[in-house]
Design a protein around this motif. Structure first.
Motif, short mmCIF file in Angstrom:
data_model
loop_
_atom_site.label_atom_id
_atom_site.label_comp_id
_atom_site.label_asym_id
_atom_site.label_seq_id
_atom_site.Cartn_x
_atom_site.Cartn_y
_atom_site.Cartn_z
N ALA A 1 1.55 3.67 -6.26
CA ALA A 1 1.94 2.29 -6.01
C ALA A 1 2.95 1.86 -7.05
N LEU A 2 3.73 0.84 -6.71
CA LEU A 2 4.73 0.27 -7.61
C LEU A 2 4.24 -1.09 -8.08
N ASP A 3 4.57 -1.42 -9.34
CA ASP A 3 4.24 -2.77 -9.83
C ASP A 3 5.34 -3.74 -9.45
N ARG A 4 5.24 -4.94 -9.97
CA ARG A 4 6.23 -5.98 -9.61
C ARG A 4 7.61 -5.68 -10.16
N ASP A 5 7.70 -4.84 -11.19
CA ASP A 5 8.99 -4.46 -11.76
C ASP A 5 9.57 -3.22 -11.12
N GLY A 6 8.89 -2.65 -10.15
CA GLY A 6 9.37 -1.45 -9.48
C GLY A 6 9.02 -0.16 -10.18
N VAL B 1 -5.92 -1.67 -5.57
CA VAL B 1 -6.67 -1.64 -4.32
C VAL B 1 -5.70 -1.67 -3.15
N ALA B 2 -6.00 -0.86 -2.13
CA ALA B 2 -5.24 -0.86 -0.87
C ALA B 2 -6.23 -0.83 0.28
N LEU B 3 -5.87 -1.50 1.36
CA LEU B 3 -6.77 -1.55 2.51
C LEU B 3 -6.94 -0.16 3.12
N ARG B 4 -8.18 0.14 3.46
CA ARG B 4 -8.48 1.45 4.01
C ARG B 4 -7.77 1.68 5.34
N GLU B 5 -7.76 0.66 6.21
CA GLU B 5 -7.16 0.84 7.53
C GLU B 5 -5.65 1.06 7.42
N ASN C 1 -3.60 7.28 -7.77
CA ASN C 1 -3.70 8.07 -6.55
C ASN C 1 -4.69 7.38 -5.63
N LEU C 2 -4.16 6.69 -4.59
CA LEU C 2 -4.99 5.98 -3.62
C LEU C 2 -5.37 6.86 -2.44
N LEU C 3 -4.98 8.11 -2.46
CA LEU C 3 -5.33 9.01 -1.36
C LEU C 3 -6.83 9.28 -1.40
N PRO C 4 -7.52 9.19 -0.26
CA PRO C 4 -8.97 9.47 -0.26
C PRO C 4 -9.26 10.88 -0.77
N LEU D 1 3.66 9.53 -1.81
CA LEU D 1 4.04 8.33 -1.09
C LEU D 1 3.89 7.13 -2.02
N LEU D 2 4.97 6.32 -2.13
CA LEU D 2 4.95 5.14 -2.98
C LEU D 2 4.74 3.90 -2.12
N MET D 3 3.72 3.16 -2.48
CA MET D 3 3.43 1.91 -1.78
C MET D 3 4.05 0.75 -2.56
N PRO D 4 4.72 -0.17 -1.88
CA PRO D 4 5.28 -1.33 -2.58
C PRO D 4 4.17 -2.24 -3.10
#
Length: 363
Positions: free
Chosen positions: A176-181, A151-155, A187-190, A87-90
């Motif tokens: 996650a993606l940076d500002r350039d895409g 960093v991404a919010l846990r909730e 890996n932000l998965l717990p 999963l890619l987070m913007p």
């Protein structure tokens, strides 16, 4: 069951996270990635395509509070269950921050960021999921090193994972993606929600590791086996040499015994010849009117004889013609024998050196 596992599972997860952080901070992953790419390029095209297909990832996008192309991906999951689902987070949903830490904290960077999360972000460590990036080309001589903190919010992450579970989707990693895409490759998965099954490439690497360990063990066992064979051969050779030595010693003992026997026979033969010559000489020098009754020769070369003679007083003078006799003299008194009408006498003499000296072959 979870309550029973938690006392030892939490320290294990912490240790695993620290090891992963230290691994990503080293230069070894970059080298292994390049080496793997070069090795795969040497494989046949069919194997190369199979490995590349097993390493493909199916990307999901989080957009406006929903998963994009979730239905299409659900259909493709049935045909490609082995693909890794990422999963890619913007960039708007994550927080990027540059962090400087002392070089001594390189191996404990994750624990340091957990302790000082509110120093670098507006949140506490319990409110977020995070991962870090480290530039492998940075100067390692500096006393500090820089990290990119993602960093991404846990909730928010928990809500995404709950929605994916309700949709029947399996998420293996959250990037996650940076500002350039471009992807950040984090890996932000717990950790507790990451899948435990191994990726096909990881399974292949694990099998290769086990194969290398097995080959190393087999090589060690072969070396020990060869050394044992060499030792057995050496022991057999030593036993054969010991047996040959014992046989040689036995033959030498037999030879010495035979030599001793030969010397004894030769000595006896020499003595017999010497005494025969002595008797011949005594026969020539003793008068005809003298009869020998007893003749003895001891080891010191002393000759003792008992005889009867008509002219006992002249016997010594006549026996001086015997060149092998020395120091002729009567022993005791001369007595007349009434039965024979002759004088009975005892005479002693010493043999010459050539008669009683031992020969070189005498033992």
């Amino acid at each position: 069951m979870k309550a029973l596992q938690s006392p030892w599972l939490a320290p294990l997860q912490t240790t695993t996270a620290r090891f992963a952080q230290h691994w990503r901070a080293s230069r070894l992953p970059v080298f292994l990635h390049w080496w793997r790419r070069e090795l795969i390029a040497c494989l046949p095209r069919r194997w190369r395509e199979r490995l590349e297909s097993s390493n493909q990832e199916h990307l999901l996008h989080w957009h406006e509070g929903a998963l994009r192309h979730a239905a299409e991906y659900a259909d493709s999951t049935a045909t490609a269950p082995a693909r890794r689902q990422v999963l890619l987070m913007p960039c708007e949903q994550v927080l990027l921050s540059r962090v400087q830490l002392p070089l001594a904290a390189s191996a404990q960077a994750h624990a340091a960021l957990v302790f000082e999360m509110d120093k670098y972000t507006p949140f506490k460590a319990a409110q977020v999921y995070f991962d870090t990036l480290r530039d492998p080309r940075e100067d390692r001589t500096r006393p500090v090193f820089e990290l990119t903190l993602v960093v991404a919010l846990r909730e928010r992450i928990d809500a995404i994972l709950d929605e994916a579970a309700r949709s029947g989707l399996r998420i293996d990693a959250i990037d996650a993606l940076d500002r350039d895409g471009a992807r950040l490759h984090v890996n932000l998965l717990p950790t507790q929600r990451r899948p435990q099954e191994l990726h096909p490439a990881r399974r292949l690497r694990r099998r290769l590791i086990w194969l290398a360990a097995s080959l190393l063990l087999a090589a060690m066992l072969m070396w020990v086996h060869n050394r044992q064979l060499a030792l057995d051969a050496m022991n057999a050779e030593v036993a054969a040499l010991r047996n040959d030595t014992q046989q040689i010693q036995g033959l030498r003992q037999q030879l010495n015994e035979r030599l001793d026997t030969g010397r004894y026979v030769q000595t006896q033969k020499t003595l017999a010849l010497s005494r025969t010559a002595l008797l011949r000489e005594l026969t020539a020098c003793i008068p005809v009117d003298t009869w020998l009754e007893q003749l003895d020769i001891d080891a010191q070369g002393t000759l003792t004889l008992s005889a009867q003679s008509s002219q006992a007083g002249d016997l010594i003078g006549k026996m001086k013609t015997c060149t092998d006799l020395r120091n002729l003299q009567f022993q005791g008194v001369i007595q007349a024998d009434a039965s024979t009408g002759q004088d009975r006498l005892n005479l002693t003499a010493h043999l010459g050196e050539e008669r009683h000296a031992p020969t070189p072959d005498t033992p």
